[in-house]
Design an enzyme around this catalytic site. Structure first.
Site, PDB file in Angstrom:
ATOM      1  N   PHE A  11       9.021   0.358  -4.830  1.00 22.81           N
ATOM      2  CA  PHE A  11       7.808   0.621  -4.056  1.00 22.81           C
ATOM      3  C   PHE A  11       7.688  -0.327  -2.875  1.00 22.81           C
ATOM      4  O   PHE A  11       7.895  -1.544  -3.016  1.00 22.81           O
ATOM      5  CB  PHE A  11       6.553   0.416  -4.916  1.00 22.81           C
ATOM      6  N   ASP A  12       7.320   0.217  -1.735  1.00 23.43           N
ATOM      7  CA  ASP A  12       6.647  -0.594  -0.741  1.00 23.43           C
ATOM      8  C   ASP A  12       5.272  -0.900  -1.313  1.00 23.43           C
ATOM      9  O   ASP A  12       4.722  -0.115  -2.094  1.00 23.43           O
ATOM     10  CB  ASP A  12       6.525   0.185   0.568  1.00 23.43           C
ATOM     11  N   CYS A  13       4.693  -2.031  -0.913  1.00 24.28           N
ATOM     12  CA  CYS A  13       3.391  -2.398  -1.472  1.00 24.28           C
ATOM     13  C   CYS A  13       2.232  -2.096  -0.533  1.00 24.28           C
ATOM     14  O   CYS A  13       1.309  -1.359  -0.884  1.00 24.28           O
ATOM     15  CB  CYS A  13       3.389  -3.885  -1.838  1.00 24.28           C
ATOM     16  N   THR A  16       1.057   1.504   0.726  1.00 21.89           N
ATOM     17  CA  THR A  16       1.417   2.442  -0.335  1.00 21.89           C
ATOM     18  C   THR A  16       0.584   2.191  -1.591  1.00 21.89           C
ATOM     19  O   THR A  16      -0.027   3.109  -2.137  1.00 21.89           O
ATOM     20  CB  THR A  16       2.918   2.320  -0.663  1.00 21.89           C
TER      21      THR A  16
END
Length: 230
Positions: A11-13, A16
């Site tokens: 995941f991008d944080c 997102t």
């Protein structure tokens, strides 16, 4: 796309999982309140995106709080209200207070029952550790720009993550990247051979630099993605 083919979700944080826009705008509030003609949110976010990209390209070694401070100084010049040293320092330290999207925590908790979860983020370790407390899930691996020495979309970011996962016996084919930014995430993820899911939190808009990026699926929320992947 068969989600059962994947063992790891990376995941991008910010943008997102964490509500980037509202967190950033709130953190800029003290400076913005001093502007004679305060810029609207879209103008502010566009200016931020422009300067953030320039600073990250020029100083890939600079920890993210320093990037934020430099960006605020540049924004202040753009809008004719120079930021003070205290405002720049406070903005740099604000990331851990930015809130998750309402659907983030339940979606992550559900996904964690089926997949290994990783973070690949353009921030520093301390900022992410503060955000992680708000995400309420244990990540199996975390890769920050500070660890890597480069900011996405630099291909080194994905190379470091994939090399580390390969060392744990996880091939790239078993990794699915989940992110909002086409520029920062999907373009380099696909170039690295990863499949990706676009969480399009701002349909039809967004202030990040544009990119002609491919992706394998699109959802407007993380909750929609989790429902499909579980």
């Amino acid at each position: 796309m068969r989600y059962d083919d994947f063992a790891v979700l990376s995941f991008d944080c910010y943008g997102t999982l964490i509500d980037w826009d509202s967190g950033l705008v709130a953190a800029l509030g003290p400076w913005r309140s001093r502007c004679g003609a305060a810029p609207d949110e879209d103008a502010l976010l566009s200016a931020f995106a422009k300067h953030e990209t320039a600073v990250q390209q020029a100083r890939p070694d600079l920890p993210y709080p320093g990037v934020l401070a430099a960006v605020l100084r540049a924004i202040g010049e753009d809008f004719g209200t120079p930021a003070t040293a205290d405002e720049c320092a406070a903005f740099g330290a604000s990331v851990g207070r930015w809130p998750p999207f309402p659907d983030t925590v339940p979606a992550l908790q559900g996904l964690a029952r089926k997949y290994r979860l990783c973070i690949l983020s353009n921030v520093d370790r301390t900022s992410f550790e503060r955000s992680a407390e708000r995400l309420e899930v244990a990540f199996d691996a975390v890769f920050t720009a500070q660890d890597i020495g480069a900011y996405k979309p630099d291909p080194r970011a994905f190379r470091v993550m994939l090399d580390a996962l390969a060392g744990d016996g996880i091939p790239a084919a078993a990794v699915l990247h989940v992110a909002q930014s086409l520029y920062h995430d999907h373009a380099p993820a696909q170039a690295a051979g990863l499949r990706s899911v676009w969480i399009d939190r701002r349909p039809g808009g967004g202030a990040a630099p544009k990119a002609a990026a491919r992706y394998d699926a699109r959802f407007e929320t993380l909750a929609e993605f989790a429902a499909a992947a579980l």
